[in-house]
Design a protein around this motif. Structure first.
Motif, PDB file in Angstrom:
ATOM      1  N   ALA A  82      45.296  43.157  35.720  1.00 30.30           N
ATOM      2  CA  ALA A  82      45.578  42.270  34.870  1.00 30.30           C
ATOM      3  C   ALA A  82      44.677  41.335  34.564  1.00 30.30           C
ATOM      4  N   LEU A  83      44.510  41.206  33.067  1.00 29.44           N
ATOM      5  CA  LEU A  83      43.627  40.058  32.331  1.00 29.44           C
ATOM      6  C   LEU A  83      44.224  38.686  32.341  1.00 29.44           C
ATOM      7  N   ARG A  84      43.499  37.828  32.887  1.00 32.13           N
ATOM      8  CA  ARG A  84      43.848  36.304  32.856  1.00 32.13           C
ATOM      9  C   ARG A  84      43.298  35.860  31.736  1.00 32.13           C
ATOM     10  N   MET A  85      44.358  35.408  30.669  1.00 33.72           N
ATOM     11  CA  MET A  85      44.199  34.784  29.202  1.00 33.72           C
ATOM     12  C   MET A  85      43.651  33.332  29.561  1.00 33.72           C
ATOM     13  N   MET A  86      44.609  32.824  30.224  1.00 39.99           N
ATOM     14  CA  MET A  86      44.351  31.155  30.443  1.00 39.99           C
ATOM     15  C   MET A  86      44.985  30.850  31.842  1.00 39.99           C
ATOM     16  N   GLY A  87      44.407  30.056  32.291  1.00 40.20           N
ATOM     17  CA  GLY A  87      44.906  29.655  33.601  1.00 40.20           C
ATOM     18  C   GLY A  87      44.148  29.938  34.913  1.00 40.20           C
ATOM     19  N   THR A  88      44.682  30.087  36.025  1.00 38.43           N
ATOM     20  CA  THR A  88      44.117  30.099  37.338  1.00 38.43           C
ATOM     21  C   THR A  88      44.376  31.281  37.819  1.00 38.43           C
ATOM     22  N   SER A  89      43.601  31.840  38.556  1.00 36.50           N
ATOM     23  CA  SER A  89      43.820  32.993  39.665  1.00 36.50           C
ATOM     24  C   SER A  89      42.791  33.135  40.986  1.00 36.50           C
ATOM     25  N   VAL A  90      43.470  33.189  41.924  1.00 35.69           N
ATOM     26  CA  VAL A  90      42.809  33.134  43.167  1.00 35.69           C
ATOM     27  C   VAL A  90      43.104  34.440  43.752  1.00 35.69           C
ATOM     28  N   PRO A  91      42.217  35.180  44.126  1.00 41.11           N
ATOM     29  CA  PRO A  91      42.342  36.658  44.918  1.00 41.11           C
ATOM     30  C   PRO A  91      43.475  36.477  45.941  1.00 41.11           C
ATOM     31  N   ASN A  92      44.327  37.359  46.141  1.00 37.21           N
ATOM     32  CA  ASN A  92      45.620  37.311  46.831  1.00 37.21           C
ATOM     33  C   ASN A  92      46.103  36.054  47.147  1.00 37.21           C
ATOM     34  N   GLY A  93      46.389  35.008  46.018  1.00 37.47           N
ATOM     35  CA  GLY A  93      46.719  33.690  46.197  1.00 37.47           C
ATOM     36  C   GLY A  93      47.387  33.091  44.942  1.00 37.47           C
ATOM     37  N   TYR A  94      47.068  32.001  44.818  1.00 33.93           N
ATOM     38  CA  TYR A  94      47.484  31.121  43.854  1.00 33.93           C
ATOM     39  C   TYR A  94      47.271  31.862  42.271  1.00 33.93           C
ATOM     40  N   LYS A  95      48.270  31.922  41.676  1.00 35.02           N
ATOM     41  CA  LYS A  95      48.144  32.439  40.200  1.00 35.02           C
ATOM     42  C   LYS A  95      49.106  31.482  39.164  1.00 35.02           C
ATOM     43  N   ALA A  96      48.387  31.001  38.212  1.00 33.55           N
ATOM     44  CA  ALA A  96      49.118  30.239  37.172  1.00 33.55           C
ATOM     45  C   ALA A  96      48.544  30.323  35.851  1.00 33.55           C
ATOM     46  N   GLY A  97      49.297  30.559  34.905  1.00 36.36           N
ATOM     47  CA  GLY A  97      48.785  30.811  33.543  1.00 36.36           C
ATOM     48  C   GLY A  97      49.279  32.035  32.884  1.00 36.36           C
ATOM     49  N   ARG A  98      48.697  32.197  31.829  1.00 37.09           N
ATOM     50  CA  ARG A  98      48.826  33.432  30.998  1.00 37.09           C
ATOM     51  C   ARG A  98      48.229  34.743  31.490  1.00 37.09           C
ATOM     52  N   PHE A  99      48.792  35.858  31.349  1.00 41.79           N
ATOM     53  CA  PHE A  99      48.137  37.038  31.907  1.00 41.79           C
ATOM     54  C   PHE A  99      48.656  38.159  30.915  1.00 41.79           C
ATOM     55  N   LEU A 100      47.902  39.093  30.757  1.00 46.32           N
ATOM     56  CA  LEU A 100      47.895  40.354  30.111  1.00 46.32           C
ATOM     57  C   LEU A 100      48.130  41.646  30.900  1.00 46.32           C
ATOM     58  N   TYR A 101      48.918  42.566  31.064  1.00 40.84           N
ATOM     59  CA  TYR A 101      48.784  43.750  31.544  1.00 40.84           C
ATOM     60  C   TYR A 101      49.599  45.085  30.675  1.00 40.84           C
ATOM     61  N   LYS A 102      48.961  46.070  30.550  1.00 39.61           N
ATOM     62  CA  LYS A 102      49.404  46.763  29.798  1.00 39.61           C
ATOM     63  C   LYS A 102      50.399  46.560  28.369  1.00 39.61           C
ATOM     64  N   GLY A 103      49.597  45.574  27.577  1.00 35.53           N
ATOM     65  CA  GLY A 103      50.270  45.163  26.669  1.00 35.53           C
ATOM     66  C   GLY A 103      51.559  44.061  26.708  1.00 35.53           C
ATOM     67  N   GLN A 104      51.895  43.893  27.852  1.00 36.62           N
ATOM     68  CA  GLN A 104      53.031  42.950  28.215  1.00 36.62           C
ATOM     69  C   GLN A 104      52.296  41.490  28.724  1.00 36.62           C
ATOM     70  N   LYS A 105      52.765  40.428  27.996  1.00 33.55           N
ATOM     71  CA  LYS A 105      52.581  39.147  28.264  1.00 33.55           C
ATOM     72  C   LYS A 105      53.180  38.342  29.476  1.00 33.55           C
TER      73      LYS A 105
END
Length: 119
Positions: free
Chosen positions: A50-73
């Motif tokens: 999944a592509l992080r568009m804007m926000g925060t992503s820690v591997p195997n942990g905290y996720k916040a913001g906008r992500f894109l995966y297979k055309g889904q937001k």
């Protein structure tokens, strides 16, 4: 926790506070009940590609913001992926909203009671 859910007459409001606002770059989401097509509580796993568009992503942990995966937001806001509510949406800014809450099963039931297609 930095997240709260309010049930209004026609929409669900998810408010973010503190560092959760900074990490997810959003203060609140207002989701009309008629845009919610499915609700689940419990576990969520974001695909590794999944592509992080804007926000925060820690591997195997905290996720916040906008992500894109297979055309889904996606809009994500969680630290513990086993304590989330997952909303599948149609005709909204996001296709999925995943938010950590203290009591996912109770929140799911409260949402289901308000969905026009289930009333």
């Amino acid at each position: 926790m930095g997240r709260s859910i309010t049930f209004e007459a026609n929409e669900l409001i998810i408010k973010f506070s503190g560092l959760t606002v900074l990490a997810g770059l959003k203060q609140e989401l207002r989701i009309p009940y008629d845009k919610i097509k499915h609700v689940q509580a419990g576990n969520f796993k974001l695909h590794w590609s999944a592509l992080r568009m804007m926000g925060t992503s820690v591997p195997n942990g905290y996720k916040a913001g906008r992500f894109l995966y297979k055309g889904q937001k996606y809009f994500l806001s969680y630290n513990n992926a086993s304590h989330v509510v997952v909303l599948d949406l149609e005709g909204y800014d996001y296709d999925k909203v995943v938010v950590e809450v203290g009591t996912p099963k109770q929140i799911k039931q409260a949402i289901l009671k308000r969905l026009p297609q289930f009333v």
